[in-house]
Scaffold this motif. Structure first.
Motif, PDB file in Angstrom:
ATOM      1  N   ALA A  24       0.825  -1.206   0.000  1.00  0.00           N
ATOM      2  CA  ALA A  24       0.000   0.000   0.000  1.00  0.00           C
ATOM      3  C   ALA A  24       0.860   1.257   0.000  1.00  0.00           C
ATOM      4  CB  ALA A  24      -0.933  -0.001   1.205  1.00  0.00           C
ATOM      5  N   ALA A  25       1.962   1.235   0.777  1.00  0.00           N
ATOM      6  CA  ALA A  25       2.859   2.388   0.824  1.00  0.00           C
ATOM      7  C   ALA A  25       3.575   2.585  -0.513  1.00  0.00           C
ATOM      8  CB  ALA A  25       3.874   2.221   1.951  1.00  0.00           C
ATOM      9  N   LEU A  26       3.936   1.487  -1.168  1.00  0.00           N
ATOM     10  CA  LEU A  26       4.560   1.588  -2.478  1.00  0.00           C
ATOM     11  C   LEU A  26       3.609   2.223  -3.490  1.00  0.00           C
ATOM     12  CD1 LEU A  26       6.323  -1.901  -2.644  1.00  0.00           C
ATOM     13  CD2 LEU A  26       7.468   0.317  -2.622  1.00  0.00           C
ATOM     14  N   ARG A  27       2.367   1.826  -3.447  1.00  0.00           N
ATOM     15  CA  ARG A  27       1.378   2.408  -4.369  1.00  0.00           C
ATOM     16  C   ARG A  27       1.155   3.888  -4.072  1.00  0.00           C
ATOM     17  NH1 ARG A  27      -1.233  -2.719  -3.148  1.00  0.00           N
ATOM     18  NH2 ARG A  27      -0.917  -4.151  -4.912  1.00  0.00           N
ATOM     19  N   GLU A  28       1.098   4.235  -2.809  1.00  0.00           N
ATOM     20  CA  GLU A  28       0.909   5.635  -2.448  1.00  0.00           C
ATOM     21  C   GLU A  28       2.110   6.470  -2.891  1.00  0.00           C
ATOM     22  OE1 GLU A  28      -0.443   9.190  -1.258  1.00  0.00           O
ATOM     23  OE2 GLU A  28      -1.589   7.321  -1.476  1.00  0.00           O
ATOM     24  N   GLY A  29       3.317   5.907  -2.763  1.00  0.00           N
ATOM     25  CA  GLY A  29       4.496   6.624  -3.229  1.00  0.00           C
ATOM     26  C   GLY A  29       4.439   6.898  -4.725  1.00  0.00           C
ATOM     27  N   GLY A  30       3.978   5.923  -5.485  1.00  0.00           N
ATOM     28  CA  GLY A  30       3.832   6.114  -6.923  1.00  0.00           C
ATOM     29  C   GLY A  30       2.815   7.178  -7.247  1.00  0.00           C
ATOM     30  N   ARG A  31       1.686   7.183  -6.531  1.00  0.00           N
ATOM     31  CA  ARG A  31       0.664   8.210  -6.768  1.00  0.00           C
ATOM     32  C   ARG A  31       1.200   9.605  -6.457  1.00  0.00           C
ATOM     33  NH1 ARG A  31      -2.876   4.077  -4.770  1.00  0.00           N
ATOM     34  NH2 ARG A  31      -2.606   4.795  -2.625  1.00  0.00           N
ATOM     35  N   GLU A  32       2.009   9.718  -5.391  1.00  0.00           N
ATOM     36  CA  GLU A  32       2.559  11.023  -5.027  1.00  0.00           C
ATOM     37  C   GLU A  32       3.535  11.525  -6.087  1.00  0.00           C
ATOM     38  OE1 GLU A  32       3.048  14.335  -2.287  1.00  0.00           O
ATOM     39  OE2 GLU A  32       1.501  13.012  -3.053  1.00  0.00           O
ATOM     40  N   ARG A  35       1.448  12.726  -8.983  1.00  0.00           N
ATOM     41  CA  ARG A  35       0.792  14.008  -8.684  1.00  0.00           C
ATOM     42  C   ARG A  35       1.754  15.168  -8.905  1.00  0.00           C
ATOM     43  NH1 ARG A  35       0.440  17.805  -4.906  1.00  0.00           N
ATOM     44  NH2 ARG A  35       1.936  16.790  -3.489  1.00  0.00           N
ATOM     45  N   LEU A  36       2.984  15.001  -8.450  1.00  0.00           N
ATOM     46  CA  LEU A  36       3.971  16.068  -8.623  1.00  0.00           C
ATOM     47  C   LEU A  36       4.402  16.200 -10.079  1.00  0.00           C
ATOM     48  CD1 LEU A  36       6.133  15.541  -5.422  1.00  0.00           C
ATOM     49  CD2 LEU A  36       4.465  17.357  -5.848  1.00  0.00           C
ATOM     50  N   MET A  37       4.408  15.102 -10.834  1.00  0.00           N
ATOM     51  CA  MET A  37       4.664  15.194 -12.273  1.00  0.00           C
ATOM     52  C   MET A  37       3.626  16.092 -12.940  1.00  0.00           C
ATOM     53  SD  MET A  37       5.529  11.157 -12.985  1.00  0.00           S
ATOM     54  CE  MET A  37       5.351  11.277 -14.777  1.00  0.00           C
ATOM     55  N   HIS A  38       2.372  15.898 -12.578  1.00  0.00           N
ATOM     56  CA  HIS A  38       1.288  16.734 -13.135  1.00  0.00           C
ATOM     57  C   HIS A  38       1.494  18.197 -12.760  1.00  0.00           C
ATOM     58  CE1 HIS A  38      -2.735  18.562 -13.364  1.00  0.00           C
ATOM     59  NE2 HIS A  38      -2.917  17.728 -14.375  1.00  0.00           N
ATOM     60  N   GLU A  39       1.867  18.431 -11.516  1.00  0.00           N
ATOM     61  CA  GLU A  39       2.109  19.799 -11.044  1.00  0.00           C
ATOM     62  C   GLU A  39       3.269  20.440 -11.803  1.00  0.00           C
ATOM     63  OE1 GLU A  39       3.261  21.888  -6.791  1.00  0.00           O
ATOM     64  OE2 GLU A  39       2.020  20.069  -6.784  1.00  0.00           O
ATOM     65  N   ALA A  40       4.314  19.648 -12.050  1.00  0.00           N
ATOM     66  CA  ALA A  40       5.465  20.169 -12.778  1.00  0.00           C
ATOM     67  C   ALA A  40       5.092  20.517 -14.216  1.00  0.00           C
ATOM     68  CB  ALA A  40       6.604  19.144 -12.759  1.00  0.00           C
ATOM     69  N   ARG A  41       4.317  19.654 -14.849  1.00  0.00           N
ATOM     70  CA  ARG A  41       3.910  19.932 -16.236  1.00  0.00           C
ATOM     71  C   ARG A  41       3.039  21.175 -16.304  1.00  0.00           C
ATOM     72  NH1 ARG A  41       4.722  21.198 -20.287  1.00  0.00           N
ATOM     73  NH2 ARG A  41       4.349  20.286 -22.336  1.00  0.00           N
ATOM     74  N   ALA A  42       2.171  21.351 -15.313  1.00  0.00           N
ATOM     75  CA  ALA A  42       1.316  22.538 -15.285  1.00  0.00           C
ATOM     76  C   ALA A  42       2.144  23.805 -15.123  1.00  0.00           C
ATOM     77  CB  ALA A  42       0.290  22.421 -14.162  1.00  0.00           C
ATOM     78  N   ALA A  43       3.328  23.679 -14.496  1.00  0.00           N
ATOM     79  CA  ALA A  43       4.218  24.823 -14.310  1.00  0.00           C
ATOM     80  C   ALA A  43       5.109  25.061 -15.530  1.00  0.00           C
ATOM     81  CB  ALA A  43       5.076  24.620 -13.068  1.00  0.00           C
ATOM     82  N   GLY A  44       4.911  24.281 -16.582  1.00  0.00           N
ATOM     83  CA  GLY A  44       5.664  24.479 -17.813  1.00  0.00           C
ATOM     84  C   GLY A  44       6.991  23.768 -17.868  1.00  0.00           C
ATOM     85  N   ALA A  45       7.244  22.847 -16.930  1.00  0.00           N
ATOM     86  CA  ALA A  45       8.529  22.138 -16.924  1.00  0.00           C
ATOM     87  C   ALA A  45       8.592  21.117 -18.053  1.00  0.00           C
ATOM     88  CB  ALA A  45       8.751  21.451 -15.585  1.00  0.00           C
ATOM     89  N   ALA A  88       6.495   1.702 -11.323  1.00  0.00           N
ATOM     90  CA  ALA A  88       7.470   2.282 -12.247  1.00  0.00           C
ATOM     91  C   ALA A  88       6.911   2.327 -13.662  1.00  0.00           C
ATOM     92  CB  ALA A  88       8.765   1.479 -12.210  1.00  0.00           C
ATOM     93  N   VAL A  89       6.254   1.256 -14.100  1.00  0.00           N
ATOM     94  CA  VAL A  89       5.670   1.209 -15.439  1.00  0.00           C
ATOM     95  C   VAL A  89       4.559   2.240 -15.571  1.00  0.00           C
ATOM     96  CG1 VAL A  89       4.299  -0.215 -17.001  1.00  0.00           C
ATOM     97  CG2 VAL A  89       6.315  -1.180 -15.881  1.00  0.00           C
ATOM     98  N   GLU A  90       3.716   2.359 -14.552  1.00  0.00           N
ATOM     99  CA  GLU A  90       2.639   3.355 -14.607  1.00  0.00           C
ATOM    100  C   GLU A  90       3.202   4.775 -14.631  1.00  0.00           C
ATOM    101  OE1 GLU A  90      -1.523   4.573 -12.318  1.00  0.00           O
ATOM    102  OE2 GLU A  90      -0.465   2.711 -11.793  1.00  0.00           O
ATOM    103  N   THR A  91       4.258   5.007 -13.871  1.00  0.00           N
ATOM    104  CA  THR A  91       4.886   6.334 -13.842  1.00  0.00           C
ATOM    105  C   THR A  91       5.491   6.675 -15.196  1.00  0.00           C
ATOM    106  OG1 THR A  91       5.325   6.148 -11.472  1.00  0.00           O
ATOM    107  CG2 THR A  91       6.651   7.729 -12.705  1.00  0.00           C
ATOM    108  N   ALA A  92       6.141   5.708 -15.825  1.00  0.00           N
ATOM    109  CA  ALA A  92       6.695   5.936 -17.155  1.00  0.00           C
ATOM    110  C   ALA A  92       5.583   6.242 -18.159  1.00  0.00           C
ATOM    111  CB  ALA A  92       7.499   4.715 -17.604  1.00  0.00           C
ATOM    112  N   GLY A  93       4.502   5.484 -18.091  1.00  0.00           N
ATOM    113  CA  GLY A  93       3.379   5.747 -18.990  1.00  0.00           C
ATOM    114  C   GLY A  93       2.782   7.122 -18.791  1.00  0.00           C
ATOM    115  N   TYR A  94       2.732   7.553 -17.541  1.00  0.00           N
ATOM    116  CA  TYR A  94       2.160   8.872 -17.252  1.00  0.00           C
ATOM    117  C   TYR A  94       3.070   9.982 -17.774  1.00  0.00           C
ATOM    118  CZ  TYR A  94      -0.591  12.310 -14.665  1.00  0.00           C
ATOM    119  OH  TYR A  94      -1.391  13.365 -14.336  1.00  0.00           O
ATOM    120  N   ALA A  95       4.384   9.754 -17.756  1.00  0.00           N
ATOM    121  CA  ALA A  95       5.302  10.729 -18.353  1.00  0.00           C
ATOM    122  C   ALA A  95       4.969  10.922 -19.827  1.00  0.00           C
ATOM    123  CB  ALA A  95       6.749  10.271 -18.176  1.00  0.00           C
ATOM    124  N   GLY A  96       4.645   9.816 -20.516  1.00  0.00           N
ATOM    125  CA  GLY A  96       4.256   9.920 -21.909  1.00  0.00           C
ATOM    126  C   GLY A  96       2.937  10.651 -22.095  1.00  0.00           C
TER     127      GLY A  96
END
Length: 301
Positions: A24-32, A35-45, A88-96
């Motif tokens: 559960a903690a591993l999944r929560e870490g991935g979600r966090e 979330r910050l990836m989305h925030e970074a993209r919204a900031a134009g990074a 890790a796979v979900e995070t990579a997909g979300y980067a795309g």
């Protein structure tokens, strides 16, 4: 004059999960992280950079065969590798999906019985794994009980800006930063969980300032939120000053900075000091040496 290079970098700090057995903690870490990836993209990074172990930073006692009070050989078969890989796979997909380059830390599994690497994964804006950096200069505990060391530097480019990667305690090894200067990087992405206490982590941050100034390039300093009161994540400019920093509190956050080599505050460091230092190292002074008795005699005034 060639056009100056520029890219926007986000650096994150997160509350790191130290229990590799807690799905559960591993999944929560991935979600966090996402979330910050989305925030970074919204900031134009164009790039977002996370700490060592952003998906999991295993506590040396929790995997220890002699734990929970003594450090011993890590029992990696206890780790939830299935969950870590899924995150890790979900995070990579979300980067795309977001179209943002993402650099995050996690253990990298090797074939049993070999210990894993302590790694940084570099995901491009199409969600593809471009490269992986494995920590080379491991601490005594890491190399004795936990990880297999890596062997090579790693570089990648985003919009013409060249990056290198370092991890863990490698801020204590200036030769690794000098190596990346010779590899012509514009920024080193240094990810760490920090030192054993707040004061030690503050030393990491101080060293990053000096190394950026010495090499005249940017350093992304990404760490966990545990010691953020003294050493929050941030971006160090080639002039050896903090260009941006996360809040000094034990909370997850990002900070954003433009790596712009034409900016007035870094122009001297990037476009003048760095080329001159390369010239100075190239044998420039040999032609100015002289044969003189007063030079050779070290006992005269």
């Amino acid at each position: 004059m060639p056009e100056t290079k520029r890219v926007r970098l986000a650096v994150a700090q997160t509350v790191l999960n130290e229990d590799p057995c807690d799905a559960a903690a591993l999944r929560e870490g991935g979600r966090e992280v996402r979330r910050l990836m989305h925030e970074a993209r919204a900031a134009g990074a164009r790039i977002v950079h996370f700490a060592e172990g952003a998906l999991c930073a295993p506590n040396k006692y929790l995997l220890s065969a002699e734990g929970p009070d003594r450090v011993g050989a890590a029992q990696w078969d206890r780790m939830r590798w299935d969950v870590l890989r899924a995150e890790a796979v979900e995070t990579a997909g979300y980067a795309g999906e977001l179209g943002i380059w993402t650099i995050f830390g996690a253990p990298h599994r090797l074939t049993a019985p070999h210990r894993p690497h302590n790694s940084l994964y570099v995901i491009d804006d199409a969600g593809r794994l471009v490269t992986r950096y494995d920590e080379r200069m491991l601490s005594h505990t890491k190399v004795s009980y936990i990880y297999t060391p890596g062997t090579e530097p790693r570089t990648f480019e985003v919009d013409g800006v060249r990056f290198g990667c370092l991890l863990g305690m490698e801020v204590h090894f200036p030769e690794l930063f000098a190596e990346y200067e010779r590899l012509d990087v514009d920024c080193v992405q240094f990810s760490t969980t920090g030192g054993p206490d707040a004061a030690n982590t503050a030393v990491f941050a101080t060293e990053a300032l000096g190394l950026a100034a010495t090499n005249s390039y940017w350093i992304g300093f990404a760490t966990g939120a545990r010691h953020a009161e003294t050493a929050p994540s941030g971006v160090v400019s080639p002039a050896g000053a903090w260009q941006a920093r996360c809040p000094a509190s034990q909370t997850s956050a990002i900070t954003v900075a433009d790596l712009d080599e034409g900016a007035a505050e870094v122009e001297v460091a990037v476009l003048r000091a760095r080329p001159w230092r390369r010239t100075a190292r190239s044998g420039l002074y040999r032609q100015h040496l002289v044969e003189d008795a007063r030079s050779a005699d070290l006992t005269v005034i």
